[in-house]
Design an enzyme around this catalytic site. Structure first.
Site, PDB file in Angstrom:
ATOM      1  NE  ARG A 226      -4.144  -1.641   0.013  1.00 53.93           N
ATOM      2  CZ  ARG A 226      -4.180  -2.641  -0.860  1.00 53.93           C
ATOM      3  NH1 ARG A 226      -3.162  -2.854  -1.668  1.00 53.93           N
ATOM      4  NH2 ARG A 226      -5.239  -3.435  -0.925  1.00 53.93           N
ATOM      5  CG  HIS A 274      -1.929  -0.835  -8.073  1.00 53.73           C
ATOM      6  ND1 HIS A 274      -2.575  -0.070  -7.125  1.00 53.73           N
ATOM      7  CD2 HIS A 274      -2.039  -2.117  -7.633  1.00 53.73           C
ATOM      8  CE1 HIS A 274      -3.067  -0.851  -6.173  1.00 53.73           C
ATOM      9  NE2 HIS A 274      -2.751  -2.099  -6.458  1.00 53.73           N
TER      10      HIS A 274
END
Length: 311
Positions: A226, A274
């Site tokens: 994250r 990502h």
């Protein structure tokens, strides 16, 4: 009587998930109406993506559970209108395998010094072989399904792997540490640090200037977990001071990462968009169908979120 399963995610996700979900539900013996629209009071289960736009669960008076399509639940776990069980996407073999491949690839890239040769095609004969895996220490923060799988894959390659989690765990092949003192020890032995923690109030900005300073000089940081686990400015300062050698980042506080963000041009930062792993429809559908089957049979559901812990 069939159960009504509402698919609440982006429209392009429906095209990807519809057939696998129907197949998986049928294989599990679940008779279901799988829909993208329904009167809220008729819905039994919601297959959910936090970016779907659905944020008020109060009208869903018959709702039995919400089945998250993502491993991360930080965008929904605190929703006060969600009062039914919430399940994370865990044990999806596609999600796990994708993360193992990405993490292993980038650990090996930094371990072998591949950038030095790939980017250094300038006629200079750069000698010097890298150390072997057993001389390069890897630390993984986060020993959930993804962290454990990545750590075990690296251990099988010969890396000494230390894993850290908030509460004690045992994972074969990994030296497992826990708690504040365990975190200090885990950081101190991290030649390569991999972040695979969930985002909670306790882990937000975990890697601040003080903790980055605990890493050995010349360490590499890899973050597919994250973005908010890291204090951006502190990371840049540690790289500029040559305390850290490189950072490979797949997740960010703001996504997509803005073009003007200082990570993009920094010579010691690799940005990937990502892509470390994602939920794959066929395998994720089987996880969802199994949880609905269990709930309908009165059996305990899998991968339920602990609201106090946040994951």
């Amino acid at each position: 009587m069939p159960v009504t399963v509402l698919f609440a995610a982006k429209s392009e996700r429906w095209e990807e998930y519809e057939a696998p979900l129907r197949t998986a539900l049928a294989e599990k013996g679940v008779t279901a109406d799988l829909v993208t629209e329904a009167a809220p009071e008729t819905v039994d289960y919601i297959v959910y993506a936090p970016n779907s736009g659905l944020d008020d669960f109060r009208p869903y008076t018959r709702l039995k559970a919400v089945l998250n399509l993502w491993a991360g639940v930080e965008d929904v776990v605190g929703n006060p209108t969600l009062r039914v069980p919430l399940a994370r996407m865990v044990d999806d073999e596609g999600l796990t395998q994708g993360m193992v491949e990405w993490v292993t690839g980038h650990v090996l890239r930094h371990h072998l010094g591949m950038d030095r040769h790939i980017l250094g095609q300038d006629g200079l004969w750069r000698t010097g072989a890298p150390p072997l895996a057993f001389d390069r220490r890897v630390t993984i923060l986060g020993l959930g399904a993804l962290g454990a799988a990545c750590g075990q894959a690296l251990a099988r390659l010969g890396f000494p792997v230390t894993g850290w989690s908030r509460s004690p765990k045992q994972v074969e092949g990994i030296d497992c540490l826990a708690g504040p003192e365990g975190l200090d020890a885990a950081l101190a032995r991290a030649d390569i640090l991999v972040l695979l923690l969930p985002l909670t109030p306790e882990t937000d900005t975990l890697m601040d200037a003080a903790r980055l300073a605990q890493l050995p000089r010349g360490a590499v940081l890899i973050n597919p977990g994250r973005g908010a686990l890291i204090e951006d400015e502190a990371l840049i300062a540690a790289l500029d001071a040559d305390h850290l050698a490189h950072a490979t980042l797949d997740v960010f506080r703001e996504e997509p990462l803005p073009p003007e963000h200082p990570f993009w041009p920094h010579p010691k930062i690799t940005v990937t968009p990502h892509i470390a792993s994602e939920t794959r429809a066929p395998s994720a559908a089987r996880v969802i169908a199994e949880n609905i089957r269990r709930a309908e049979a009165g059996a305990p559901m899998l991968h339920l979120v602990d609201r106090e812990k946040g994951y």
